[in-house]
Design a protein around this motif. Sequence first.
Motif, PDB file in Angstrom:
ATOM      1  N   HIS A  18       0.854  -1.193   0.000  1.00 15.91           N
ATOM      2  CA  HIS A  18       0.000   0.000   0.000  1.00 15.91           C
ATOM      3  C   HIS A  18       0.888   1.241   0.000  1.00 15.91           C
ATOM      4  O   HIS A  18       1.965   1.234   0.589  1.00 15.91           O
ATOM      5  N   ILE A  19       0.388   2.293  -0.643  1.00 19.76           N
ATOM      6  CA  ILE A  19       1.036   3.601  -0.571  1.00 19.76           C
ATOM      7  C   ILE A  19      -0.031   4.594  -0.136  1.00 19.76           C
ATOM      8  O   ILE A  19      -1.104   4.672  -0.748  1.00 19.76           O
ATOM      9  N   ILE A  20       0.265   5.341   0.903  1.00 20.14           N
ATOM     10  CA  ILE A  20      -0.647   6.358   1.399  1.00 20.14           C
ATOM     11  C   ILE A  20      -0.047   7.719   1.060  1.00 20.14           C
ATOM     12  O   ILE A  20       1.075   8.030   1.486  1.00 20.14           O
ATOM     13  N   THR A  21      -0.783   8.518   0.276  1.00 23.14           N
ATOM     14  CA  THR A  21      -0.320   9.842  -0.129  1.00 23.14           C
ATOM     15  C   THR A  21      -0.964  10.919   0.737  1.00 23.14           C
ATOM     16  O   THR A  21      -1.845  10.633   1.552  1.00 23.14           O
ATOM     17  N   ASP A  22      -0.528  12.145   0.543  1.00 25.15           N
ATOM     18  CA  ASP A  22      -1.086  13.312   1.238  1.00 25.15           C
ATOM     19  C   ASP A  22      -0.958  13.217   2.759  1.00 25.15           C
ATOM     20  O   ASP A  22      -1.798  13.750   3.494  1.00 25.15           O
ATOM     21  N   VAL A  23       0.077  12.536   3.234  1.00 24.20           N
ATOM     22  CA  VAL A  23       0.313  12.407   4.670  1.00 24.20           C
ATOM     23  C   VAL A  23       0.902  13.729   5.171  1.00 24.20           C
ATOM     24  O   VAL A  23       1.792  14.292   4.528  1.00 24.20           O
ATOM     25  N   PRO A  24       0.428  14.270   6.290  1.00 17.44           N
ATOM     26  CA  PRO A  24       0.984  15.522   6.806  1.00 17.44           C
ATOM     27  C   PRO A  24       2.500  15.416   7.014  1.00 17.44           C
ATOM     28  O   PRO A  24       3.030  14.337   7.267  1.00 17.44           O
ATOM     29  N   MET A  25       3.177  16.560   6.921  1.00 16.71           N
ATOM     30  CA  MET A  25       4.635  16.585   7.023  1.00 16.71           C
ATOM     31  C   MET A  25       5.145  16.504   8.454  1.00 16.71           C
ATOM     32  O   MET A  25       6.345  16.392   8.670  1.00 16.71           O
ATOM     33  N   GLY A  26       4.260  16.531   9.429  1.00 19.13           N
ATOM     34  CA  GLY A  26       4.679  16.461  10.829  1.00 19.13           C
ATOM     35  C   GLY A  26       5.085  15.053  11.241  1.00 19.13           C
ATOM     36  O   GLY A  26       5.182  14.141  10.427  1.00 19.13           O
ATOM     37  N   GLU A  27       5.294  14.883  12.536  1.00 16.42           N
ATOM     38  CA  GLU A  27       5.720  13.589  13.073  1.00 16.42           C
ATOM     39  C   GLU A  27       4.717  12.485  12.726  1.00 16.42           C
ATOM     40  O   GLU A  27       3.526  12.726  12.628  1.00 16.42           O
ATOM     41  N   ARG A  28       5.247  11.280  12.587  1.00 21.21           N
ATOM     42  CA  ARG A  28       4.413  10.086  12.389  1.00 21.21           C
ATOM     43  C   ARG A  28       4.529   9.257  13.666  1.00 21.21           C
ATOM     44  O   ARG A  28       5.621   8.921  14.099  1.00 21.21           O
ATOM     45  N   ILE A  29       3.404   8.949  14.252  1.00 23.08           N
ATOM     46  CA  ILE A  29       3.387   8.280  15.545  1.00 23.08           C
ATOM     47  C   ILE A  29       2.766   6.901  15.377  1.00 23.08           C
ATOM     48  O   ILE A  29       1.635   6.783  14.912  1.00 23.08           O
ATOM     49  N   LEU A  30       3.504   5.850  15.746  1.00 23.67           N
ATOM     50  CA  LEU A  30       3.007   4.486  15.667  1.00 23.67           C
ATOM     51  C   LEU A  30       2.603   4.041  17.068  1.00 23.67           C
ATOM     52  O   LEU A  30       3.398   4.125  18.006  1.00 23.67           O
ATOM     53  N   VAL A  31       1.369   3.583  17.201  1.00 25.82           N
ATOM     54  CA  VAL A  31       0.869   3.108  18.486  1.00 25.82           C
ATOM     55  C   VAL A  31       0.324   1.707  18.282  1.00 25.82           C
ATOM     56  O   VAL A  31      -0.460   1.463  17.366  1.00 25.82           O
ATOM     57  N   ASN A  32       0.748   0.786  19.114  1.00 20.26           N
ATOM     58  CA  ASN A  32       0.294  -0.602  19.025  1.00 20.26           C
ATOM     59  C   ASN A  32       0.343  -1.204  20.427  1.00 20.26           C
ATOM     60  O   ASN A  32       1.061  -0.705  21.297  1.00 20.26           O
ATOM     61  N   ASP A  33      -0.423  -2.277  20.642  1.00 15.40           N
ATOM     62  CA  ASP A  33      -0.396  -2.956  21.937  1.00 15.40           C
ATOM     63  C   ASP A  33       0.566  -4.130  21.886  1.00 15.40           C
ATOM     64  O   ASP A  33       0.777  -4.718  20.832  1.00 15.40           O
ATOM     65  N   ASN A  34       1.174  -4.468  23.040  1.00 11.74           N
ATOM     66  CA  ASN A  34       2.063  -5.620  23.126  1.00 11.74           C
ATOM     67  C   ASN A  34       1.252  -6.888  23.306  1.00 11.74           C
ATOM     68  O   ASN A  34       0.135  -6.866  23.821  1.00 11.74           O
ATOM     69  N   LYS A  35       1.824  -7.999  22.883  1.00  7.04           N
ATOM     70  CA  LYS A  35       1.180  -9.303  23.071  1.00  7.04           C
ATOM     71  C   LYS A  35       1.192  -9.647  24.560  1.00  7.04           C
ATOM     72  O   LYS A  35       2.084  -9.228  25.304  1.00  7.04           O
ATOM     73  N   PRO A  36       0.212 -10.431  25.032  1.00  4.79           N
ATOM     74  CA  PRO A  36       0.217 -10.854  26.436  1.00  4.79           C
ATOM     75  C   PRO A  36       1.501 -11.584  26.839  1.00  4.79           C
ATOM     76  O   PRO A  36       1.900 -11.547  27.996  1.00  4.79           O
ATOM     77  N   SER A  37       2.180 -12.196  25.850  1.00  5.53           N
ATOM     78  CA  SER A  37       3.444 -12.889  26.136  1.00  5.53           C
ATOM     79  C   SER A  37       4.560 -11.903  26.469  1.00  5.53           C
ATOM     80  O   SER A  37       5.623 -12.308  26.934  1.00  5.53           O
TER      81      SER A  37
END
Length: 123
Positions: free
Chosen positions: A78-97
């Motif tokens: 996938h390619i996502i265009t028109d993304v703002p020029m500011g910071e990119r923040i990745l948020v995800n949850d950890n596995k129970p393990s």
Amino acid sequence: MKLTLSSLPHTWILDVDGTIVKHNGYKIDGYDTLLAGVKEFFASLPSQDRVILLTARKAEYLPALKEFLTKNQIRYDHIITDVPMGERILVNDNKPSGLCMSFAISKERNSPLCIPFTINLHI
């Protein structure tokens, strides 16, 4: 920093300009130029992994970008265009393990792409 990843399929999210191609090369030079290490990095990705590319480029530049990536054998899902020029923040949850499910890497603009990683079959 070397990443140690599980044997699960991964999702790679990469910016385009300054990360895999010369920043604004398509504007300055009139064409894109791959950065050093890009082909090797993409060739090292496991086939079951997914690749998502982000770019602040307008959607009107997408056909030319896709053509360039295909010509240079750079895979993406996938390619996502028109993304703002500011910071990119990745948020995800950890596995129970306890398996860490997200990493963030900031690299110097236009520097070679080198993200060393190993797959640990035991995690």
